[in-house]
Design a protein around this motif. Sequence first.
Motif, mmCIF file in Angstrom:
data_model
loop_
_atom_site.group_PDB
_atom_site.id
_atom_site.type_symbol
_atom_site.label_atom_id
_atom_site.label_comp_id
_atom_site.label_asym_id
_atom_site.label_seq_id
_atom_site.Cartn_x
_atom_site.Cartn_y
_atom_site.Cartn_z
ATOM 1 N N GLY A 140 0.762 -1.238 0.000
ATOM 2 C CA GLY A 140 0.000 0.000 0.000
ATOM 3 C C GLY A 140 0.794 1.289 0.000
ATOM 4 N N VAL A 141 2.063 1.243 -0.374
ATOM 5 C CA VAL A 141 2.912 2.436 -0.309
ATOM 6 C C VAL A 141 3.018 3.072 -1.692
ATOM 7 C CG1 VAL A 141 5.199 3.351 0.246
ATOM 8 C CG2 VAL A 141 4.249 1.448 1.583
ATOM 9 N N VAL A 142 2.746 4.383 -1.766
ATOM 10 C CA VAL A 142 2.903 5.108 -3.024
ATOM 11 C C VAL A 142 4.070 6.095 -2.974
ATOM 12 C CG1 VAL A 142 0.491 4.880 -3.666
ATOM 13 C CG2 VAL A 142 1.228 6.894 -2.364
ATOM 14 N N GLY A 143 4.630 6.334 -1.774
ATOM 15 C CA GLY A 143 5.760 7.246 -1.670
ATOM 16 C C GLY A 143 6.366 7.223 -0.280
ATOM 17 N N VAL A 144 7.616 7.685 -0.192
ATOM 18 C CA VAL A 144 8.304 7.793 1.102
ATOM 19 C C VAL A 144 8.731 9.247 1.270
ATOM 20 C CG1 VAL A 144 9.039 5.418 1.423
ATOM 21 C CG2 VAL A 144 10.372 6.893 -0.066
ATOM 22 N N THR A 173 13.439 21.393 3.406
ATOM 23 C CA THR A 173 12.772 20.943 2.182
ATOM 24 C C THR A 173 12.097 19.599 2.386
ATOM 25 O OG1 THR A 173 14.412 22.119 0.847
ATOM 26 C CG2 THR A 173 13.126 20.406 -0.259
ATOM 27 N N GLN A 174 10.804 19.547 2.163
ATOM 28 C CA GLN A 174 10.059 18.284 2.220
ATOM 29 C C GLN A 174 10.107 17.628 0.850
ATOM 30 O OE1 GLN A 174 6.000 17.916 4.167
ATOM 31 N NE2 GLN A 174 5.397 17.677 2.035
ATOM 32 N N ILE A 175 10.399 16.331 0.835
ATOM 33 C CA ILE A 175 10.577 15.649 -0.444
ATOM 34 C C ILE A 175 10.002 14.240 -0.358
ATOM 35 C CG2 ILE A 175 12.897 14.824 0.160
ATOM 36 C CD1 ILE A 175 13.719 15.515 -2.742
ATOM 37 N N VAL A 176 9.352 13.813 -1.440
ATOM 38 C CA VAL A 176 8.757 12.479 -1.514
ATOM 39 C C VAL A 176 9.323 11.767 -2.741
ATOM 40 C CG1 VAL A 176 6.621 11.136 -1.631
ATOM 41 C CG2 VAL A 176 6.630 13.366 -0.478
ATOM 42 N N LEU A 215 -6.984 10.375 -3.735
ATOM 43 C CA LEU A 215 -6.372 9.091 -4.077
ATOM 44 C C LEU A 215 -7.326 7.941 -3.795
ATOM 45 C CD1 LEU A 215 -2.718 9.397 -2.723
ATOM 46 C CD2 LEU A 215 -3.592 9.939 -4.983
ATOM 47 N N PRO A 216 -7.133 6.829 -4.472
ATOM 48 C CA PRO A 216 -7.916 5.630 -4.142
ATOM 49 C C PRO A 216 -7.620 5.171 -2.708
ATOM 50 C CG PRO A 216 -6.805 5.391 -6.272
ATOM 51 C CD PRO A 216 -6.242 6.614 -5.638
ATOM 52 N N ASP A 217 -8.521 4.405 -2.121
ATOM 53 C CA ASP A 217 -8.307 3.888 -0.764
ATOM 54 C C ASP A 217 -7.072 2.999 -0.733
ATOM 55 O OD1 ASP A 217 -10.565 5.183 0.121
ATOM 56 O OD2 ASP A 217 -11.873 3.427 -0.136
ATOM 57 N N GLY A 218 -6.438 2.966 0.439
ATOM 58 C CA GLY A 218 -5.309 2.071 0.630
ATOM 59 C C GLY A 218 -3.980 2.608 0.139
ATOM 60 N N CYS A 219 -3.875 3.930 -0.056
ATOM 61 C CA CYS A 219 -2.620 4.555 -0.486
ATOM 62 C C CYS A 219 -1.963 5.229 0.711
ATOM 63 C CB CYS A 219 -2.862 5.581 -1.586
ATOM 64 S SG CYS A 219 -3.442 4.869 -3.136
ATOM 65 N N HIS A 220 -0.673 4.958 0.922
ATOM 66 C CA HIS A 220 0.030 5.490 2.084
ATOM 67 C C HIS A 220 1.384 6.068 1.710
ATOM 68 C CE1 HIS A 220 -2.438 1.978 3.365
ATOM 69 N NE2 HIS A 220 -2.789 2.771 4.373
ATOM 70 N N LEU A 221 1.831 7.003 2.542
ATOM 71 C CA LEU A 221 3.226 7.418 2.571
ATOM 72 C C LEU A 221 3.872 6.802 3.800
ATOM 73 C CD1 LEU A 221 3.009 11.268 1.797
ATOM 74 C CD2 LEU A 221 3.381 9.391 0.179
ATOM 75 N N LYS A 253 11.443 0.283 7.897
ATOM 76 C CA LYS A 253 12.784 0.877 7.818
ATOM 77 C C LYS A 253 13.432 0.609 6.468
ATOM 78 C CE LYS A 253 17.305 0.876 10.091
ATOM 79 N NZ LYS A 253 18.113 0.309 11.216
ATOM 80 N N LYS A 254 13.319 -0.622 5.992
ATOM 81 C CA LYS A 254 13.943 -0.970 4.716
ATOM 82 C C LYS A 254 13.278 -0.236 3.560
ATOM 83 C CE LYS A 254 15.460 -4.934 1.975
ATOM 84 N NZ LYS A 254 15.495 -6.426 1.881
ATOM 85 N N THR A 255 11.954 -0.128 3.618
ATOM 86 C CA THR A 255 11.236 0.554 2.534
ATOM 87 C C THR A 255 11.475 2.056 2.579
ATOM 88 O OG1 THR A 255 9.526 -1.162 2.671
ATOM 89 C CG2 THR A 255 8.985 0.838 1.435
ATOM 90 N N ARG A 256 11.435 2.640 3.758
ATOM 91 C CA ARG A 256 11.598 4.089 3.895
ATOM 92 C C ARG A 256 13.016 4.543 3.580
ATOM 93 N NH1 ARG A 256 12.738 8.505 6.617
ATOM 94 N NH2 ARG A 256 14.151 7.351 7.984
ATOM 95 N N SER A 257 13.976 3.633 3.621
ATOM 96 C CA SER A 257 15.359 4.014 3.333
ATOM 97 C C SER A 257 15.520 4.545 1.909
ATOM 98 C CB SER A 257 16.299 2.822 3.546
ATOM 99 O OG SER A 257 16.065 1.802 2.591
ATOM 100 N N VAL A 258 14.530 4.292 1.044
ATOM 101 C CA VAL A 258 14.574 4.820 -0.319
ATOM 102 C C VAL A 258 14.696 6.339 -0.299
ATOM 103 C CG1 VAL A 258 13.193 5.178 -2.406
ATOM 104 C CG2 VAL A 258 13.366 2.893 -1.407
ATOM 105 N N VAL A 259 13.968 7.006 0.608
ATOM 106 C CA VAL A 259 14.009 8.466 0.615
ATOM 107 C C VAL A 259 15.373 8.970 1.083
ATOM 108 C CG1 VAL A 259 13.064 8.824 2.956
ATOM 109 C CG2 VAL A 259 12.721 10.563 1.192
#
Length: 354
Positions: A140-144, A173-176, A215-221, A253-259
């Motif tokens: 359900g992740v669309v961005g970090v 600066t906020q960045i996704v 956004l459609p349901d089930g989309c998260h940052l 943690k592993k997924t968010r490390s992308v940002v």
Amino acid sequence: MAAQEQLRLRRPRTFCDRKDVLNELNDAELIKRYRLDREGILFVTNLVRETLARPTARNKALSPEMKVIITLRFLATGKMQLCNSDDLGPSQQTVSRVITETLDALSSRPILAQFIKFPITPQETQRKKMEFVQIAGFPGVVGVIDGTHIKITAPKEFEAEYVNRKRYHSINTQIVFDAKYKIIDIVANWPGSVHDARILNESGLNRFVFGRGMLPDGCHLLGDSGYPSKKWLLTPYLRPRPGPQSNYNRCHKKTRSVVERGIGQLKRRFHVLHGEIRVSPPAKVCMVIEVCAMLHNICKDRNIGIPAGEDYNNGEEDDDQQPLEPPPQPAAARPREGLLYRDQFVNLHFNNDE
């Protein structure tokens, strides 16, 4: 003396020969100096050609290509001196004027919107989710999302507002990023003293994209613990219990490390963001940040990598991105709904024995 003065005034101006870098340098050399290959430089130039080619009374007027090249050199190095020491020809005064003109053209809203786009449609969001789930199985992740501080010189007005917690002046600066390290949203207009949570609260993501159900349901940052938990913003547990919460934190943690890596890539590609940006006022710095973000995405679209040896902290972010606790909130305003939603999400998706 009068005759000498008249002779000096009559002396014709001399112009340095300008290097034809597009035809004299190969693509590898162009990427090292300007971060884009020949076709990429021409692509960016065509975005603003009409604006940069306006008639001028100046002798030896610079072409739109040369204006873009000078600006790219500044963004790649952060040093205006290198823009005229590269045999490009213009004086320091001309370089400064050209960079301002080109940044102003490239940072127009219509141009930025072509390359920095948040996924809205069901097809776009589904593709983002599929790309993220392949990293660590987090659904359900669309961005970090994260914040990064860009150093600036002390501004003449409201100087204290730009001093961040590390005691230097900055733009927070906020960045996704998406899973492919492309920037899908950026907010670069807040002084360094402003907390990440406030920037998010005032942003279009909170007020419009998620706040109005675009956004459609089930989309998260995914964000760090410096952000408040929301139904659409999942943060880690500060003290996770063994089992589902620990599983969740590990995948988070592993997924968010992308940002973190994405911000590192951005600063490695454009060194102007790594050091202190010596331009003023702060609004001009904001243009620099936004244009770098757009150019980063263009490089990604054109599969142009970061030149070898351009190392910024091995691609990882620095400690400016260490999470902060959210600012205190009144009891009624605390994000209980977000915390309860996170618990339900965890029990649904991470209730296993991994």
